[in-house]
Motif scaffolding. Structure first.
Motif, PDB file in Angstrom:
ATOM      1  N   ALA A 110      -9.244   1.483   8.196  1.00  0.00           N
ATOM      2  CA  ALA A 110      -9.249   0.402   9.187  1.00  0.00           C
ATOM      3  C   ALA A 110     -10.511   0.455  10.049  1.00  0.00           C
ATOM      4  CB  ALA A 110      -8.002   0.485  10.064  1.00  0.00           C
ATOM      5  N   LEU A 115     -10.660  -3.511  10.166  1.00  0.00           N
ATOM      6  CA  LEU A 115      -9.455  -4.277   9.862  1.00  0.00           C
ATOM      7  C   LEU A 115      -8.570  -4.419  11.095  1.00  0.00           C
ATOM      8  CD1 LEU A 115      -8.415  -2.691   6.443  1.00  0.00           C
ATOM      9  CD2 LEU A 115      -9.633  -4.823   6.814  1.00  0.00           C
ATOM     10  N   LYS A 116      -7.941  -5.573  11.188  1.00  0.00           N
ATOM     11  CA  LYS A 116      -6.961  -5.797  12.242  1.00  0.00           C
ATOM     12  C   LYS A 116      -5.658  -5.112  11.823  1.00  0.00           C
ATOM     13  CE  LYS A 116      -9.012 -10.201  13.413  1.00  0.00           C
ATOM     14  NZ  LYS A 116      -8.892 -11.651  13.340  1.00  0.00           N
ATOM     15  N   GLU A 119      -3.924  -6.777   8.923  1.00  0.00           N
ATOM     16  CA  GLU A 119      -4.651  -6.588   7.671  1.00  0.00           C
ATOM     17  C   GLU A 119      -4.423  -5.175   7.119  1.00  0.00           C
ATOM     18  OE1 GLU A 119      -8.534  -9.472   8.267  1.00  0.00           O
ATOM     19  OE2 GLU A 119      -8.521  -7.512   9.256  1.00  0.00           O
ATOM     20  N   LEU A 122      -0.988  -5.117   5.621  1.00  0.00           N
ATOM     21  CA  LEU A 122      -1.013  -5.779   4.315  1.00  0.00           C
ATOM     22  C   LEU A 122      -1.633  -4.881   3.249  1.00  0.00           C
ATOM     23  CD1 LEU A 122      -1.978  -9.446   5.292  1.00  0.00           C
ATOM     24  CD2 LEU A 122       0.202  -8.639   4.376  1.00  0.00           C
ATOM     25  N   LEU A 123      -2.679  -4.171   3.607  1.00  0.00           N
ATOM     26  CA  LEU A 123      -3.303  -3.227   2.683  1.00  0.00           C
ATOM     27  C   LEU A 123      -2.316  -2.115   2.309  1.00  0.00           C
ATOM     28  CD1 LEU A 123      -5.840  -2.230   1.195  1.00  0.00           C
ATOM     29  CD2 LEU A 123      -6.434  -0.986   3.275  1.00  0.00           C
TER      30      LEU A 123
END
Length: 191
Positions: A110, A115-116, A119, A122-123
């Motif tokens: 992240a 990344l938020k 996100e 989701l990853l």
């Protein structure tokens, strides 16, 4: 509930290691599993730590008071981590091992990729889905292999039972023949 069943394995162990002795810990891993482990001598004594794959080849070896290693398994099988106390006094060893999804550093990813939180989640979910799919494929391949073994065993048992029956019939026929011959010979001798 699914997340709990596919959650990666994480193990933490404390154990006593006598002077100039060795102890090995093993774990079954799948091919391409990521393994991250930390170890530490609680008494500050030096340890020689060696990681061996299922063939006995050394993947990591270091003599230190504490350390960390990251490896990716090249094949299925038991991977062993061996600790050797190089000093003349006993020590307590702390060993923590993570493998699979638990070994992946999502916070580092992240930060690296900015990344938020959504996100990142989701990853993580994508990785869990990929893990589940790979596990289903592995289970399906295992099921096909077991079905083939089962069919082969059934066929062998069938033919073995046929052979056994033929042997029993043959032995019975021989017994009847010899009994008939015996009584026929005995009847002729009695006359």
């Amino acid at each position: 509930a699914i997340l709990l069943t596919v959650s990666p394995s994480t193990h933490a162990v404390h154990f006593e290691l006598q002077a100039r002795s060795q102890k090995c810990l093993g774990e079954e891993v799948e091919k391409n599993d990521l393994i991250v482990a930390k170890f530490k001598s609680m008494d500050g004594r030096k340890l020689t730590t060696t990681v061996l794959d299922s063939r006995g080849q050394s993947l990591y070896s270091k003599t230190t008071k504490d350390g960390k290693y990251t490896i990716t398994s090249k094949e299925n099988g038991e991977h062993r981590t061996c600790f050797f106390n190089t000093e003349a006094l006993p020590t307590t060893v702390e060993f923590t091992s993570k493998r699979g999804l638990g070994a992946k550093d999502y916070t580092g990813i992240a930060q690296k990729e900015n990344l938020k939180p959504i996100e990142l989640e989701l990853l993580r979910l994508e990785d869990i889905i990929n893990y589940i799919q790979a596990e289903f494929k592995r289970l399906e391949a295992n099921e096909v292999e077991q079905a083939a073994i089962n069919a082969s065993t059934n066929s062998r048992v069938f033919w073995l039972s046929i052979l056994s029956m033929l042997c029993i019939i043959g032995v019975n026929a021989a017994q009847i023949y010899f009994l008939v011959q015996y009584f026929r010979d005995k009847r002729f001798k009695d006359m």
